[in-house]
Design a protein around this motif. Sequence first.
Motif, PDB file in Angstrom:
ATOM      1  N   LEU A   1       0.823  -1.201   0.000  1.00 51.69           N
ATOM      2  CA  LEU A   1       0.000   0.000   0.000  1.00 51.69           C
ATOM      3  C   LEU A   1       0.858   1.253   0.000  1.00 51.69           C
ATOM      4  N   THR A   2       0.457   2.235  -0.809  1.00 50.59           N
ATOM      5  CA  THR A   2       1.102   3.541  -0.772  1.00 50.59           C
ATOM      6  C   THR A   2       0.519   4.336   0.396  1.00 50.59           C
ATOM      7  N   LYS A   3       1.149   5.442   0.721  1.00 48.10           N
ATOM      8  CA  LYS A   3       0.666   6.298   1.808  1.00 48.10           C
ATOM      9  C   LYS A   3      -0.765   6.756   1.523  1.00 48.10           C
ATOM     10  N   ASP A   4      -1.042   7.143   0.284  1.00 46.91           N
ATOM     11  CA  ASP A   4      -2.375   7.604  -0.100  1.00 46.91           C
ATOM     12  C   ASP A   4      -3.401   6.466  -0.012  1.00 46.91           C
ATOM     13  N   GLU A   5      -3.027   5.273  -0.460  1.00 49.78           N
ATOM     14  CA  GLU A   5      -3.942   4.121  -0.381  1.00 49.78           C
ATOM     15  C   GLU A   5      -4.226   3.742   1.065  1.00 49.78           C
ATOM     16  N   LEU A   6      -3.223   3.835   1.921  1.00 52.25           N
ATOM     17  CA  LEU A   6      -3.417   3.543   3.334  1.00 52.25           C
ATOM     18  C   LEU A   6      -4.389   4.542   3.952  1.00 52.25           C
ATOM     19  N   TYR A   7      -4.203   5.827   3.653  1.00 56.05           N
ATOM     20  CA  TYR A   7      -5.107   6.862   4.158  1.00 56.05           C
ATOM     21  C   TYR A   7      -6.536   6.613   3.674  1.00 56.05           C
ATOM     22  N   LYS A   8      -6.704   6.422   2.374  1.00 60.13           N
ATOM     23  CA  LYS A   8      -8.044   6.206   1.825  1.00 60.13           C
ATOM     24  C   LYS A   8      -8.671   4.927   2.379  1.00 60.13           C
ATOM     25  N   GLY A   9      -7.879   3.880   2.547  1.00 57.97           N
ATOM     26  CA  GLY A   9      -8.387   2.627   3.089  1.00 57.97           C
ATOM     27  C   GLY A   9      -8.891   2.788   4.516  1.00 57.97           C
TER      28      GLY A   9
ATOM     29  N   ALA B   1     -17.435  19.965  14.542  1.00 58.10           N
ATOM     30  CA  ALA B   1     -16.589  19.865  13.346  1.00 58.10           C
ATOM     31  C   ALA B   1     -15.731  18.606  13.404  1.00 58.10           C
ATOM     32  N   TYR B   2     -15.196  18.291  14.576  1.00 59.66           N
ATOM     33  CA  TYR B   2     -14.370  17.092  14.733  1.00 59.66           C
ATOM     34  C   TYR B   2     -15.180  15.824  14.453  1.00 59.66           C
ATOM     35  N   LEU B   3     -16.396  15.747  14.977  1.00 63.38           N
ATOM     36  CA  LEU B   3     -17.225  14.555  14.759  1.00 63.38           C
ATOM     37  C   LEU B   3     -17.618  14.396  13.287  1.00 63.38           C
ATOM     38  N   VAL B   4     -17.824  15.504  12.600  1.00 59.35           N
ATOM     39  CA  VAL B   4     -18.163  15.434  11.174  1.00 59.35           C
ATOM     40  C   VAL B   4     -16.978  14.897  10.368  1.00 59.35           C
ATOM     41  N   PHE B   5     -15.777  15.318  10.733  1.00 62.47           N
ATOM     42  CA  PHE B   5     -14.579  14.922   9.988  1.00 62.47           C
ATOM     43  C   PHE B   5     -13.718  13.909  10.746  1.00 62.47           C
ATOM     44  N   LEU B   6     -14.320  13.141  11.634  1.00 60.84           N
ATOM     45  CA  LEU B   6     -13.594  12.188  12.465  1.00 60.84           C
ATOM     46  C   LEU B   6     -12.767  11.172  11.673  1.00 60.84           C
ATOM     47  N   PRO B   7     -13.325  10.496  10.656  1.00 61.14           N
ATOM     48  CA  PRO B   7     -12.508   9.509   9.932  1.00 61.14           C
ATOM     49  C   PRO B   7     -11.287  10.137   9.262  1.00 61.14           C
ATOM     50  N   GLU B   8     -11.474  11.285   8.645  1.00 59.95           N
ATOM     51  CA  GLU B   8     -10.374  11.934   7.951  1.00 59.95           C
ATOM     52  C   GLU B   8      -9.305  12.411   8.939  1.00 59.95           C
ATOM     53  N   ALA B   9      -9.745  12.999  10.055  1.00 63.91           N
ATOM     54  CA  ALA B   9      -8.792  13.508  11.050  1.00 63.91           C
ATOM     55  C   ALA B   9      -8.008  12.363  11.688  1.00 63.91           C
ATOM     56  N   THR B  10      -8.694  11.299  12.042  1.00 60.04           N
ATOM     57  CA  THR B  10      -8.035  10.164  12.672  1.00 60.04           C
ATOM     58  C   THR B  10      -7.029   9.512  11.728  1.00 60.04           C
ATOM     59  N   ALA B  11      -7.440   9.293  10.480  1.00 53.72           N
ATOM     60  CA  ALA B  11      -6.535   8.668   9.503  1.00 53.72           C
ATOM     61  C   ALA B  11      -5.326   9.562   9.235  1.00 53.72           C
ATOM     62  N   LYS B  12      -5.540  10.867   9.170  1.00 56.16           N
ATOM     63  CA  LYS B  12      -4.438  11.803   8.923  1.00 56.16           C
ATOM     64  C   LYS B  12      -3.394  11.719  10.029  1.00 56.16           C
ATOM     65  N   MET B  13      -3.853  11.480  11.269  1.00 55.50           N
ATOM     66  CA  MET B  13      -2.928  11.354  12.391  1.00 55.50           C
ATOM     67  C   MET B  13      -2.269   9.970  12.438  1.00 55.50           C
ATOM     68  N   GLN B  14      -2.979   8.934  12.015  1.00 52.92           N
ATOM     69  CA  GLN B  14      -2.470   7.567  12.116  1.00 52.92           C
ATOM     70  C   GLN B  14      -1.462   7.209  11.036  1.00 52.92           C
ATOM     71  N   VAL B  15      -1.704   7.642   9.804  1.00 57.77           N
ATOM     72  CA  VAL B  15      -0.887   7.204   8.668  1.00 57.77           C
ATOM     73  C   VAL B  15       0.606   7.471   8.858  1.00 57.77           C
ATOM     74  N   PRO B  16       1.043   8.668   9.242  1.00 51.63           N
ATOM     75  CA  PRO B  16       2.493   8.875   9.410  1.00 51.63           C
ATOM     76  C   PRO B  16       3.122   7.914  10.429  1.00 51.63           C
ATOM     77  N   ASN B  17       2.410   7.637  11.522  1.00 56.76           N
ATOM     78  CA  ASN B  17       2.936   6.708  12.527  1.00 56.76           C
ATOM     79  C   ASN B  17       2.965   5.278  12.002  1.00 56.76           C
ATOM     80  N   LEU B  18       1.961   4.890  11.222  1.00 58.24           N
ATOM     81  CA  LEU B  18       1.939   3.540  10.661  1.00 58.24           C
ATOM     82  C   LEU B  18       3.078   3.342   9.668  1.00 58.24           C
ATOM     83  N   ILE B  19       3.418   4.381   8.947  1.00 57.63           N
ATOM     84  CA  ILE B  19       4.491   4.277   7.955  1.00 57.63           C
ATOM     85  C   ILE B  19       5.859   4.278   8.632  1.00 57.63           C
ATOM     86  N   LYS B  20       6.026   5.091   9.678  1.00 57.14           N
ATOM     87  CA  LYS B  20       7.309   5.150  10.389  1.00 57.14           C
ATOM     88  C   LYS B  20       7.646   3.826  11.062  1.00 57.14           C
ATOM     89  N   THR B  21       6.647   3.224  11.701  1.00 58.91           N
ATOM     90  CA  THR B  21       6.868   1.939  12.366  1.00 58.91           C
ATOM     91  C   THR B  21       6.644   0.835  11.343  1.00 58.91           C
TER      92      THR B  21
END
Length: 171
Positions: free
Chosen positions: A8-16, A68-88
Amino acid sequence: MVQISYKLTKDELYKGLVDNSNTRVITKVLRIFGSVLLAVMLYLTTVNIINGINYFSMGYAFPMFLGAYLVFLPEATAKMQVPNLIKTKNPFTENVIVRIDRAGFRTKGETFSNSHSWDSVHSIVETKDSYLLKPTESTVTVLPKRVFTTEQTDEFKTIVASVTGPVVKMN
């Protein structure tokens, strides 16, 4: 049988991650609640401004931020998770081989190996860019459409159409 190999690319991981979250019932409920909260707070703020009340406190800011956070929860959470998932060295970022047949699917990475029969799978969801094989409501195996040949896509859809057990949402 269909066998694919990918990383998976970084973008595919985020979208997934976002797509997986968007298929969950709790995400839909939170999004509705957040939308209502945000609409009410915007209405109250507008009424106060029209009436000349320019006093804003955390009593206004916090519910607006929460909405606003609840409306954009999936996007915000994934944006925070992806960099950590890629680093580890995470299973999401490994080279993966997936074998799909009428009995189920098997995934094998550098540090893991899983096997799932179709009757134990929660759902199969097709999105714009991928197929999501969900053993449970919250876990997912993301299969990017880019790695499938036309023949593999046809065979995959034939297999999925014949399975019983999981909820199937294909386009």
